[in-house]
Design a protein around this motif. Structure first.
Motif, PDB file in Angstrom:
ATOM      1  N   LEU A   1       0.329 -10.681  10.022  1.00 59.07           N
ATOM      2  CA  LEU A   1      -0.309 -10.232   8.777  1.00 59.07           C
ATOM      3  C   LEU A   1       0.138 -11.059   7.576  1.00 59.07           C
ATOM      4  CD1 LEU A   1      -0.168  -6.345   9.140  1.00 59.07           C
ATOM      5  CD2 LEU A   1      -2.212  -7.782   9.074  1.00 59.07           C
ATOM      6  N   MET A   2       1.408 -11.389   7.533  1.00 59.24           N
ATOM      7  CA  MET A   2       1.934 -12.177   6.409  1.00 59.24           C
ATOM      8  C   MET A   2       1.354 -13.600   6.393  1.00 59.24           C
ATOM      9  SD  MET A   2       3.597 -10.076   4.688  1.00 59.24           S
ATOM     10  CE  MET A   2       4.275 -11.166   3.476  1.00 59.24           C
ATOM     11  N   ASN A   3       0.993 -14.113   7.558  1.00 56.82           N
ATOM     12  CA  ASN A   3       0.460 -15.477   7.632  1.00 56.82           C
ATOM     13  C   ASN A   3      -1.040 -15.534   7.406  1.00 56.82           C
ATOM     14  OD1 ASN A   3       2.940 -16.705   8.089  1.00 56.82           O
ATOM     15  ND2 ASN A   3       2.794 -16.424  10.311  1.00 56.82           N
ATOM     16  N   MET A   4      -1.691 -14.387   7.287  1.00 61.13           N
ATOM     17  CA  MET A   4      -3.131 -14.378   7.032  1.00 61.13           C
ATOM     18  C   MET A   4      -3.426 -14.874   5.624  1.00 61.13           C
ATOM     19  SD  MET A   4      -4.698 -10.898   8.512  1.00 61.13           S
ATOM     20  CE  MET A   4      -4.918 -10.615  10.224  1.00 61.13           C
ATOM     21  N   GLN A   5      -4.462 -15.652   5.529  1.00 56.43           N
ATOM     22  CA  GLN A   5      -4.884 -16.136   4.220  1.00 56.43           C
ATOM     23  C   GLN A   5      -5.974 -15.238   3.690  1.00 56.43           C
ATOM     24  OE1 GLN A   5      -5.878 -20.235   4.216  1.00 56.43           O
ATOM     25  NE2 GLN A   5      -3.914 -20.873   5.050  1.00 56.43           N
ATOM     26  N   ILE A   6      -5.877 -14.923   2.416  1.00 60.64           N
ATOM     27  CA  ILE A   6      -6.842 -14.019   1.802  1.00 60.64           C
ATOM     28  C   ILE A   6      -7.887 -14.825   1.061  1.00 60.64           C
ATOM     29  CG2 ILE A   6      -7.160 -12.184   0.116  1.00 60.64           C
ATOM     30  CD1 ILE A   6      -4.367 -11.251   0.784  1.00 60.64           C
TER      31      ILE A   6
END
Length: 111
Positions: free
Chosen positions: A106-111
């Protein structure tokens, strides 16, 4: 690691984690799954699992002390307590690792 192989384990936490994994897969596929689990339910399940693991570890230490002090010569109860504690600890670590893996993803997902 696929947690669906752990369905036979009698734990609400694994079932909750499996439902979350199914919901994530459904979301990726564009479908929805009705789920009434909230984060607080998952957190409470995790806390219950940790408390149960601590209980098993405490029981194991008590059995070890009884055996070491000569209060009992029943190795059967000692081995059962040791195996329960070992299995519960391995299970708890596996679930923690899976949650940490999910958090990192989740932390590595780009928004």
């Amino acid at each position: 690691m696929d947690i669906t192989s752990l369905y036979n384990v009698n734990s609400n936490m694994i079932r909750t984690a499996a439902r979350i994994q199914e919901a994530e897969a459904a979301a990726a596929a564009g479908t929805t799954i009705n789920s009434n689990n909230s984060f607080s339910n998952i957190l409470n399940s995790a806390i219950d699992n940790i408390n149960l693991t601590n209980s098993y570890l405490s029981d194991m230490e008590n059995e070890e002390l009884k055996f070491a002090l000569g209060e009992t010569d029943n190795t059967h109860d000692l081995l059962i307590a040791m195996n329960k504690a070992s299995t519960a600890l391995q299970y708890t670590v596996a679930v923690r690792d899976k949650f940490m893996e999910s958090y990192k993803e989740l932390m590595n997902m780009q928004i």
